[in-house]
Write a protein that holds these residues in place. Sequence first.
Motif, PDB file in Angstrom:
ATOM      1  N   ALA A   1       0.828  -1.206   0.000  1.00  0.00           N
ATOM      2  CA  ALA A   1       0.000   0.000   0.000  1.00  0.00           C
ATOM      3  C   ALA A   1       0.863   1.258   0.000  1.00  0.00           C
ATOM      4  CB  ALA A   1      -0.926  -0.017   1.217  1.00  0.00           C
ATOM      5  N   VAL A   2       1.925   1.261   0.816  1.00  0.00           N
ATOM      6  CA  VAL A   2       2.814   2.427   0.873  1.00  0.00           C
ATOM      7  C   VAL A   2       3.490   2.659  -0.478  1.00  0.00           C
ATOM      8  CG1 VAL A   2       4.930   3.338   1.907  1.00  0.00           C
ATOM      9  CG2 VAL A   2       3.212   2.227   3.348  1.00  0.00           C
ATOM     10  N   VAL A   3       3.975   1.587  -1.088  1.00  0.00           N
ATOM     11  CA  VAL A   3       4.638   1.707  -2.397  1.00  0.00           C
ATOM     12  C   VAL A   3       3.665   2.231  -3.444  1.00  0.00           C
ATOM     13  CG1 VAL A   3       5.753   0.419  -4.255  1.00  0.00           C
ATOM     14  CG2 VAL A   3       6.327  -0.092  -1.891  1.00  0.00           C
ATOM     15  N   LEU A   4       2.426   1.765  -3.406  1.00  0.00           N
ATOM     16  CA  LEU A   4       1.418   2.219  -4.369  1.00  0.00           C
ATOM     17  C   LEU A   4       1.119   3.704  -4.190  1.00  0.00           C
ATOM     18  CD1 LEU A   4      -1.047  -0.808  -4.325  1.00  0.00           C
ATOM     19  CD2 LEU A   4       0.304  -0.034  -6.271  1.00  0.00           C
ATOM     20  N   VAL A   5       1.009   4.157  -2.935  1.00  0.00           N
ATOM     21  CA  VAL A   5       0.739   5.580  -2.692  1.00  0.00           C
ATOM     22  C   VAL A   5       1.880   6.440  -3.226  1.00  0.00           C
ATOM     23  CG1 VAL A   5       0.473   7.332  -0.903  1.00  0.00           C
ATOM     24  CG2 VAL A   5      -0.763   5.181  -0.709  1.00  0.00           C
ATOM     25  N   VAL A   6       3.125   6.017  -2.954  1.00  0.00           N
ATOM     26  CA  VAL A   6       4.285   6.771  -3.428  1.00  0.00           C
ATOM     27  C   VAL A   6       4.334   6.783  -4.959  1.00  0.00           C
ATOM     28  CG1 VAL A   6       6.809   6.827  -3.486  1.00  0.00           C
ATOM     29  CG2 VAL A   6       5.612   6.344  -1.342  1.00  0.00           C
ATOM     30  N   THR A   7       4.021   5.638  -5.572  1.00  0.00           N
ATOM     31  CA  THR A   7       4.130   5.518  -7.033  1.00  0.00           C
ATOM     32  C   THR A   7       3.003   6.241  -7.754  1.00  0.00           C
ATOM     33  OG1 THR A   7       5.155   3.355  -6.740  1.00  0.00           O
ATOM     34  CG2 THR A   7       4.340   3.884  -8.936  1.00  0.00           C
ATOM     35  N   LEU A   8       1.778   6.117  -7.242  1.00  0.00           N
ATOM     36  CA  LEU A   8       0.611   6.646  -7.957  1.00  0.00           C
ATOM     37  C   LEU A   8       0.154   8.004  -7.445  1.00  0.00           C
ATOM     38  CD1 LEU A   8      -1.443   3.347  -8.331  1.00  0.00           C
ATOM     39  CD2 LEU A   8       0.077   4.432  -9.994  1.00  0.00           C
ATOM     40  N   GLY A   9       0.690   8.453  -6.308  1.00  0.00           N
ATOM     41  CA  GLY A   9       0.464   9.829  -5.904  1.00  0.00           C
ATOM     42  C   GLY A   9      -0.794  10.134  -5.127  1.00  0.00           C
ATOM     43  N   SER A  10      -1.683   9.173  -4.904  1.00  0.00           N
ATOM     44  CA  SER A  10      -2.893   9.446  -4.131  1.00  0.00           C
ATOM     45  C   SER A  10      -3.408   8.162  -3.511  1.00  0.00           C
ATOM     46  CB  SER A  10      -3.976  10.067  -5.011  1.00  0.00           C
ATOM     47  OG  SER A  10      -4.548   9.112  -5.879  1.00  0.00           O
ATOM     48  N   LEU A  11      -4.184   8.319  -2.432  1.00  0.00           N
ATOM     49  CA  LEU A  11      -4.744   7.153  -1.763  1.00  0.00           C
ATOM     50  C   LEU A  11      -5.759   6.442  -2.645  1.00  0.00           C
ATOM     51  CD1 LEU A  11      -5.260   8.585   1.851  1.00  0.00           C
ATOM     52  CD2 LEU A  11      -3.579   6.894   1.128  1.00  0.00           C
ATOM     53  N   VAL A  12      -6.529   7.193  -3.402  1.00  0.00           N
ATOM     54  CA  VAL A  12      -7.544   6.581  -4.263  1.00  0.00           C
ATOM     55  C   VAL A  12      -6.890   5.742  -5.351  1.00  0.00           C
ATOM     56  CG1 VAL A  12      -9.402   7.040  -5.914  1.00  0.00           C
ATOM     57  CG2 VAL A  12      -9.242   8.386  -3.807  1.00  0.00           C
ATOM     58  N   ALA A  13      -5.893   6.327  -6.023  1.00  0.00           N
ATOM     59  CA  ALA A  13      -5.204   5.586  -7.089  1.00  0.00           C
ATOM     60  C   ALA A  13      -4.511   4.351  -6.524  1.00  0.00           C
ATOM     61  CB  ALA A  13      -4.188   6.487  -7.782  1.00  0.00           C
ATOM     62  N   ALA A  14      -3.918   4.488  -5.322  1.00  0.00           N
ATOM     63  CA  ALA A  14      -3.230   3.350  -4.703  1.00  0.00           C
ATOM     64  C   ALA A  14      -4.222   2.275  -4.277  1.00  0.00           C
ATOM     65  CB  ALA A  14      -2.425   3.818  -3.499  1.00  0.00           C
ATOM     66  N   GLY A  15      -5.422   2.689  -3.904  1.00  0.00           N
ATOM     67  CA  GLY A  15      -6.412   1.721  -3.446  1.00  0.00           C
ATOM     68  C   GLY A  15      -6.976   0.851  -4.539  1.00  0.00           C
ATOM     69  N   LEU A  16      -6.951   1.320  -5.781  1.00  0.00           N
ATOM     70  CA  LEU A  16      -7.543   0.546  -6.882  1.00  0.00           C
ATOM     71  C   LEU A  16      -6.834  -0.798  -7.093  1.00  0.00           C
ATOM     72  CD1 LEU A  16      -8.346   3.332  -9.519  1.00  0.00           C
ATOM     73  CD2 LEU A  16      -9.808   2.368  -7.751  1.00  0.00           C
ATOM     74  N   PRO A  17      -5.492  -0.846  -7.223  1.00  0.00           N
ATOM     75  CA  PRO A  17      -4.835  -2.160  -7.383  1.00  0.00           C
ATOM     76  C   PRO A  17      -5.052  -3.083  -6.191  1.00  0.00           C
ATOM     77  CG  PRO A  17      -3.353  -0.391  -8.046  1.00  0.00           C
ATOM     78  CD  PRO A  17      -4.524   0.255  -7.373  1.00  0.00           C
ATOM     79  N   LEU A  18      -5.057  -2.519  -4.981  1.00  0.00           N
ATOM     80  CA  LEU A  18      -5.284  -3.363  -3.799  1.00  0.00           C
ATOM     81  C   LEU A  18      -6.690  -3.952  -3.817  1.00  0.00           C
ATOM     82  CD1 LEU A  18      -3.603  -1.246  -0.971  1.00  0.00           C
ATOM     83  CD2 LEU A  18      -2.801  -3.428  -1.885  1.00  0.00           C
TER      84      LEU A  18
END
Length: 753
Positions: free
Chosen positions: A187-204
């Motif tokens: 989750a942390v890596v996704l937030v850093v890579t995609l720039g937002s909690l919403v964008a990071a939440g989609l792959p999860l």
Amino acid sequence: MATFLYKLGRLAFRRRHFVALIWVALLTLAGVGAASAPAAGTTSFSIPGTEAQKAFDLLEQRFPGASADGATGRMVFKAPEGQKMTDADNKATVAKAVKGLGDGSEVVSVTDPFTTNAVSQDGTVAYTSVKYKLPGMELSDSTKDALEAAGDDARATGLTVDVGGDALQAASEPAVIGEIIGMAIAAVVLVVTLGSLVAAGLPLLTAIVGVGIGVSTITALANALDLGDTTSTLALMLGLAVGIDYALFIVSRYRSELADGREREEAVGRATGTAGSAVVFAGLTVVIALAGLAVVNVPMLTKMGLAAAGTVVIAVLIALTMIPALLGYAGRKVQPAGEKKSKKSKKSKNDEQSEGLADDKGDTSEKQARPNMGTRWARFVIRRPVAVLLFGVVGLGAIAVPATQLELGLPDDGSQPTSTTQRRAYDLLSEGFGPGFNGPLVIVVDAKGSDDPTAAFGDVADGIKGLKDVVTVTPPAPNKAGDTATITVIPGSKPSSIQTEDLVHAIRDKGADVKADTGATVLVTGTTAMNIDFSQKLNDALIPYLGLVVGLAFLLLILVFRSILVPLKAALGFLLSVLAALGAVVAVFQWGWLAGLIGVEETGPVMSMMPIFMVGVVFGLAMDYEVFLVTRMREAYVHGEAPDEAIVTGFKHSARVVVAAAIIMMAVFGGFVGASDSMIKMIGFGLAIAVFFDAFVVRMAIVPAVLALLGAKAWWLPKWLDRALPNVDVEGEGLRALDDDRPKDEDRELVRV
């Protein structure tokens, strides 16, 4: 391919309610099926075509009702210092325990150690064997509890009592904490890579839905298809890893398309058409590698491979349909790549204009154009390709050296942690009766074609007594028909030793002579013989399996990259990764290097299926990174860039995402290192370290170095082959044609946000 996926992505974006409803319905259906399905029974372990399996099948046929597949429990007693088990008080205590063991409804028989010579020569250790009607996984909890509790009274008198055998076999405990940590890191890596909690939440979210459908389906079918716990664990492991990665690639490409000024629906279509094409072919390589495990002809491996392959297929379908739908729901909450930086730059620019600092505008543009880390790394490798190549190859080669000392085997009670009663019972038996006692060999003599079966039985027993490393040979025990007998042989060495393996082969060679003299067939089985045959079967299947999987994937990659050398380089790089990973597994699990860091309490032989399993899974995952990274290079090259610049462009757009995907996959696999099951722990470690070697050394260093040395030759393809191959258009060239055909007023509509 790109045009079809482009249309599919746009359709899913427009019909997002319908798409979301379908996936929710599938998840619900799978969940209801799993909840209402009967509990899975024992997982049968068979090795078709091996001598040990033939002997086991013959036992079931010639000794009906003997519960050949029933579990066995052993209660081991050790007398206090200065006493013997043959002392009157100790004998009475053991007799009481034996009587209590025979009370269960699932018990077939219980032996008395004092009438079956189950007392050590020095009289300090004795054991009783309990035979059950059902396999260990099917025994009721009350039966297992009774087995463990039967020794409580004996312990109260001062005896040491421990219990072993497969009767205590239980499902492995999941590494819940490790999995939670792995998901948190992802989750942390996704937030850093995609720039937002919403964008990071989609792959999860999509990964959890895919794994939920896959694992629930496996659970629903577990009883009918004889699927074990390891099957669902592998599906969970791979489903999470590839599900997050595949969704990450599409969301990342979507943000890039938005940054280019495209309208959201168009950006979804473009992302699905380009990154989605790479997802399809990456998923295909994983499916080929997993489904190819069927060629080994070990049912357990086949089921594991097909179940995991099915979960990967679900992950691909979700990435292509559910991600576009969720991006439609997210709207402006998923921002274009670099939007925050752009806003900061604009603000800075406005401040400068208000202050009259017009001369600094050039500096601002220069900062915006500053190359990212991927670009700088690619240019470094291009300047020093030989040094980078040598460093990568020599480094991985050095790590792979321990693999030359690889020893294979299957886990038994001797590989359990020393804190368990099974391990203590194993050690007590070794202490009292010798190391070979825990791995008895069962000799099955089929004398149906012999003129004198009884004489044949005696000849076999006498012949085995004269072999090296034999401690005990029991008298032949014939069946009611008198045409088949069993003989138990206790080796002098531990089950996993080379000496015991040599003894198995010596008995089989002796059996050939007996058959020539008497017409009787001699077969060797038992857990030790099964392990030896299993390891040999896997070793024999490794080269054909490797040829099949690498060959099919090589053809697939030729189709994707339209090159001969790029797929060849990909395959050779994979071999480096898997050999280095095997070397690391040997160093940790066999030699004990840094074993304490990951909770390895007992070292020993590497699990027999580990090499062929790692070849399959690691190859599929390695090709993921190859496809995602090199397709972007291929796209740039096809669109007119020079070979070196195409490498830089590929790293500029893909390196950050590939690194993030690798870290996520390592975190997910690493989470399973905390599992109680040594097999799951070894698989988790092996896959995590293999992803590290492949992503960061092979794909990030060796691949650009080799491409830089090859130049334009890397993309060479014979003209006749170029004409013969279908154009799958992974680069999205067909989407450019859509731009050319689109009216100018529609073009203006596309850039409106």
